[in-house]
Design a protein around this motif. Structure first.
Motif, PDB file in Angstrom:
ATOM      1  N   SER A  30       0.808  -1.252   0.054  1.00  0.00           N
ATOM      2  CA  SER A  30      -0.064   0.048   0.176  1.00  0.00           C
ATOM      3  C   SER A  30       0.999   1.401   0.018  1.00  0.00           C
ATOM      4  CB  SER A  30      -0.881  -0.010   1.245  1.00  0.00           C
ATOM      5  OG  SER A  30      -0.161   0.066   2.343  1.00  0.00           O
ATOM      6  N   ILE A  31       2.031   0.960   0.426  1.00  0.00           N
ATOM      7  CA  ILE A  31       2.761   2.401   0.366  1.00  0.00           C
ATOM      8  C   ILE A  31       3.764   2.438  -0.712  1.00  0.00           C
ATOM      9  CG2 ILE A  31       2.908   2.247   3.055  1.00  0.00           C
ATOM     10  CD1 ILE A  31       5.731   1.419   2.765  1.00  0.00           C
ATOM     11  N   TYR A  32       3.714   1.785  -1.782  1.00  0.00           N
ATOM     12  CA  TYR A  32       4.382   1.979  -2.937  1.00  0.00           C
ATOM     13  C   TYR A  32       3.322   2.588  -4.161  1.00  0.00           C
ATOM     14  CZ  TYR A  32       8.713  -0.413  -1.498  1.00  0.00           C
ATOM     15  OH  TYR A  32       9.715  -0.710  -0.890  1.00  0.00           O
ATOM     16  N   GLY A  33       3.947   3.502  -4.797  1.00  0.00           N
ATOM     17  CA  GLY A  33       3.406   3.773  -6.006  1.00  0.00           C
ATOM     18  C   GLY A  33       3.736   2.657  -7.190  1.00  0.00           C
ATOM     19  N   ARG A  68      -8.086   4.893 -23.225  1.00  0.00           N
ATOM     20  CA  ARG A  68      -8.085   3.256 -23.574  1.00  0.00           C
ATOM     21  C   ARG A  68      -7.595   2.602 -22.242  1.00  0.00           C
ATOM     22  NH1 ARG A  68      -4.585   1.468 -27.699  1.00  0.00           N
ATOM     23  NH2 ARG A  68      -3.295   2.963 -27.107  1.00  0.00           N
ATOM     24  N   PHE A  69      -6.637   2.842 -21.678  1.00  0.00           N
ATOM     25  CA  PHE A  69      -6.258   2.072 -20.687  1.00  0.00           C
ATOM     26  C   PHE A  69      -6.633   2.707 -19.421  1.00  0.00           C
ATOM     27  CE2 PHE A  69      -2.125   0.383 -22.832  1.00  0.00           C
ATOM     28  CZ  PHE A  69      -2.737  -0.149 -24.101  1.00  0.00           C
ATOM     29  N   THR A  70      -6.636   1.799 -18.259  1.00  0.00           N
ATOM     30  CA  THR A  70      -7.029   2.170 -17.030  1.00  0.00           C
ATOM     31  C   THR A  70      -6.182   1.409 -15.898  1.00  0.00           C
ATOM     32  OG1 THR A  70      -9.360   2.722 -17.777  1.00  0.00           O
ATOM     33  CG2 THR A  70      -9.019   2.313 -15.234  1.00  0.00           C
ATOM     34  N   ILE A  71      -5.600   2.063 -15.231  1.00  0.00           N
ATOM     35  CA  ILE A  71      -4.819   1.498 -14.044  1.00  0.00           C
ATOM     36  C   ILE A  71      -5.740   1.517 -12.840  1.00  0.00           C
ATOM     37  CG2 ILE A  71      -3.599   3.552 -13.559  1.00  0.00           C
ATOM     38  CD1 ILE A  71      -1.067   1.684 -12.989  1.00  0.00           C
ATOM     39  N   SER A  72      -5.470   0.297 -12.060  1.00  0.00           N
ATOM     40  CA  SER A  72      -6.382   0.423 -10.782  1.00  0.00           C
ATOM     41  C   SER A  72      -5.375  -0.433  -9.855  1.00  0.00           C
ATOM     42  CB  SER A  72      -7.664  -0.334 -10.996  1.00  0.00           C
ATOM     43  OG  SER A  72      -7.489  -1.543 -11.269  1.00  0.00           O
ATOM     44  N   ARG A  73      -5.578  -0.370  -8.603  1.00  0.00           N
ATOM     45  CA  ARG A  73      -4.872  -1.139  -7.377  1.00  0.00           C
ATOM     46  C   ARG A  73      -5.822  -1.719  -6.330  1.00  0.00           C
ATOM     47  NH1 ARG A  73      -0.212   2.078  -5.292  1.00  0.00           N
ATOM     48  NH2 ARG A  73      -0.171   0.240  -3.758  1.00  0.00           N
ATOM     49  N   ASP A  74      -5.727  -2.975  -5.914  1.00  0.00           N
ATOM     50  CA  ASP A  74      -6.375  -3.471  -4.801  1.00  0.00           C
ATOM     51  C   ASP A  74      -5.325  -3.767  -3.721  1.00  0.00           C
ATOM     52  OD1 ASP A  74      -7.836  -5.110  -3.184  1.00  0.00           O
ATOM     53  OD2 ASP A  74      -8.788  -6.251  -4.759  1.00  0.00           O
ATOM     54  N   ASN A  75      -5.379  -2.933  -2.838  1.00  0.00           N
ATOM     55  CA  ASN A  75      -4.392  -3.094  -1.717  1.00  0.00           C
ATOM     56  C   ASN A  75      -4.525  -4.163  -1.030  1.00  0.00           C
ATOM     57  OD1 ASN A  75      -2.833  -0.819  -2.413  1.00  0.00           O
ATOM     58  ND2 ASN A  75      -4.197   0.802  -1.132  1.00  0.00           N
ATOM     59  N   ALA A  76      -5.748  -4.897  -0.666  1.00  0.00           N
ATOM     60  CA  ALA A  76      -6.107  -5.883   0.008  1.00  0.00           C
ATOM     61  C   ALA A  76      -5.414  -7.236  -0.621  1.00  0.00           C
ATOM     62  CB  ALA A  76      -7.744  -6.070   0.140  1.00  0.00           C
ATOM     63  N   ARG A  77      -5.442  -7.150  -1.827  1.00  0.00           N
ATOM     64  CA  ARG A  77      -4.787  -8.362  -2.599  1.00  0.00           C
ATOM     65  C   ARG A  77      -3.485  -8.201  -3.144  1.00  0.00           C
ATOM     66  NH1 ARG A  77      -8.602  -9.591  -7.278  1.00  0.00           N
ATOM     67  NH2 ARG A  77      -7.293 -11.521  -7.407  1.00  0.00           N
ATOM     68  N   ASN A  78      -2.944  -7.033  -2.814  1.00  0.00           N
ATOM     69  CA  ASN A  78      -1.637  -6.680  -3.122  1.00  0.00           C
ATOM     70  C   ASN A  78      -1.407  -6.947  -5.025  1.00  0.00           C
ATOM     71  OD1 ASN A  78      -1.031  -6.346  -0.545  1.00  0.00           O
ATOM     72  ND2 ASN A  78       0.674  -8.023  -0.411  1.00  0.00           N
ATOM     73  N   MET A  79      -2.284  -6.177  -5.401  1.00  0.00           N
ATOM     74  CA  MET A  79      -2.487  -6.367  -7.042  1.00  0.00           C
ATOM     75  C   MET A  79      -2.470  -5.020  -7.707  1.00  0.00           C
ATOM     76  SD  MET A  79      -4.287  -9.857  -7.725  1.00  0.00           S
ATOM     77  CE  MET A  79      -3.778  -9.856  -9.321  1.00  0.00           C
ATOM     78  N   VAL A  80      -2.014  -4.859  -8.775  1.00  0.00           N
ATOM     79  CA  VAL A  80      -2.321  -3.780  -9.693  1.00  0.00           C
ATOM     80  C   VAL A  80      -2.720  -4.228 -10.997  1.00  0.00           C
ATOM     81  CG1 VAL A  80       0.020  -3.407 -10.305  1.00  0.00           C
ATOM     82  CG2 VAL A  80      -1.431  -1.423 -10.320  1.00  0.00           C
ATOM     83  N   SER A  81      -3.626  -3.759 -11.404  1.00  0.00           N
ATOM     84  CA  SER A  81      -3.984  -4.385 -12.853  1.00  0.00           C
ATOM     85  C   SER A  81      -4.070  -2.828 -13.931  1.00  0.00           C
ATOM     86  CB  SER A  81      -5.620  -4.643 -12.768  1.00  0.00           C
ATOM     87  OG  SER A  81      -5.506  -5.627 -11.791  1.00  0.00           O
ATOM     88  N   LEU A  82      -4.091  -3.495 -15.149  1.00  0.00           N
ATOM     89  CA  LEU A  82      -3.930  -2.577 -16.125  1.00  0.00           C
ATOM     90  C   LEU A  82      -5.123  -2.966 -17.099  1.00  0.00           C
ATOM     91  CD1 LEU A  82      -2.891   0.199 -17.596  1.00  0.00           C
ATOM     92  CD2 LEU A  82      -1.332  -1.668 -18.904  1.00  0.00           C
ATOM     93  N   GLN A  83      -6.246  -2.465 -17.137  1.00  0.00           N
ATOM     94  CA  GLN A  83      -7.242  -2.511 -18.466  1.00  0.00           C
ATOM     95  C   GLN A  83      -6.928  -2.058 -19.491  1.00  0.00           C
ATOM     96  OE1 GLN A  83     -10.084  -4.792 -18.132  1.00  0.00           O
ATOM     97  NE2 GLN A  83     -10.182  -4.334 -20.458  1.00  0.00           N
ATOM     98  N   ASN A  98       5.788  -2.079 -12.036  1.00  0.00           N
ATOM     99  CA  ASN A  98       7.034  -1.528 -11.422  1.00  0.00           C
ATOM    100  C   ASN A  98       6.485  -1.053  -9.982  1.00  0.00           C
ATOM    101  OD1 ASN A  98       7.781   1.610 -10.847  1.00  0.00           O
ATOM    102  ND2 ASN A  98       9.500   0.738 -11.626  1.00  0.00           N
ATOM    103  N   ALA A  99       7.092  -1.254  -9.095  1.00  0.00           N
ATOM    104  CA  ALA A  99       6.993  -0.630  -7.559  1.00  0.00           C
ATOM    105  C   ALA A  99       8.177   0.468  -7.411  1.00  0.00           C
ATOM    106  CB  ALA A  99       6.602  -1.889  -6.626  1.00  0.00           C
ATOM    107  N   TYR A 100       7.363   1.608  -6.693  1.00  0.00           N
ATOM    108  CA  TYR A 100       8.257   2.829  -6.636  1.00  0.00           C
ATOM    109  C   TYR A 100       7.896   3.392  -5.406  1.00  0.00           C
ATOM    110  CZ  TYR A 100      10.752   7.078  -7.483  1.00  0.00           C
ATOM    111  OH  TYR A 100      11.629   8.118  -7.592  1.00  0.00           O
ATOM    112  N   ARG A 101       9.098   3.751  -4.382  1.00  0.00           N
ATOM    113  CA  ARG A 101       8.743   4.503  -3.422  1.00  0.00           C
ATOM    114  C   ARG A 101      10.178   5.503  -2.756  1.00  0.00           C
ATOM    115  NH1 ARG A 101       6.387   5.275   1.549  1.00  0.00           N
ATOM    116  NH2 ARG A 101       7.608   5.264   3.361  1.00  0.00           N
TER     117      ARG A 101
END
Length: 120
Positions: A30-33, A68-83, A98-101
């Motif tokens: 959750s603390i990572y972009g 066209r593209f949509t990024i989203s994140r689910d912190n409960a599942r530790n996942m990021v998606s790209l539609q 990529n994870a960045y902090r």
């Protein structure tokens, strides 16, 4: 050990859709972009989309994928998606998670990549 594992790539016809997912482990997610980047053959890796940490209320997109593209994140599942919708042959590339902090130093991690191929 930090791991970012992408999935969801594949072959799709122009105009089609794909959804990429990235499962993160070994970090306090959750603390990572988070972001998606891509690299086409013979080209430099480029930013596709990013999403801020925590609630992810700020997103950023490359001009070529806006709308066209949509990024989203689910912190409960530790996942990021790209539609990815309305895919075009120019979207063909290896897509990387990529994870960045940034604190007193930069913490940055990459996945191994997943191939997306769009046929015309």
């Amino acid at each position: 050990q930090v791991q970012l594992v992408e999935s969801g790539g594949g072959l799709v016809q122009a105009g089609g859709s794909l959804r990429l997912s990235c499962a993160a482990s070994g970090i306090i997610f959750s603390i990572y972009g988070m972001g998606w980047y891509r690299q086409a053959p013979g080209k430099q890796r480029e930013l596709v989309a990013t999403i801020t940490s925590d609630s992810g209320d700020t997103t950023n997109y490359a001009d070529s994928v806006k709308g066209r593209f949509t990024i989203s994140r689910d912190n409960a599942r530790n996942m990021v998606s790209l539609q990815m919708n309305s895919l075009q042959p120019d979207d063909t590339a290896v897509y990387y998670c990529n994870a960045y902090r940034r604190t007193f130093r930069v913490f940055e991690y990459w996945g191994q990549g997943t191939q997306v191929t769009v046929s015309s």
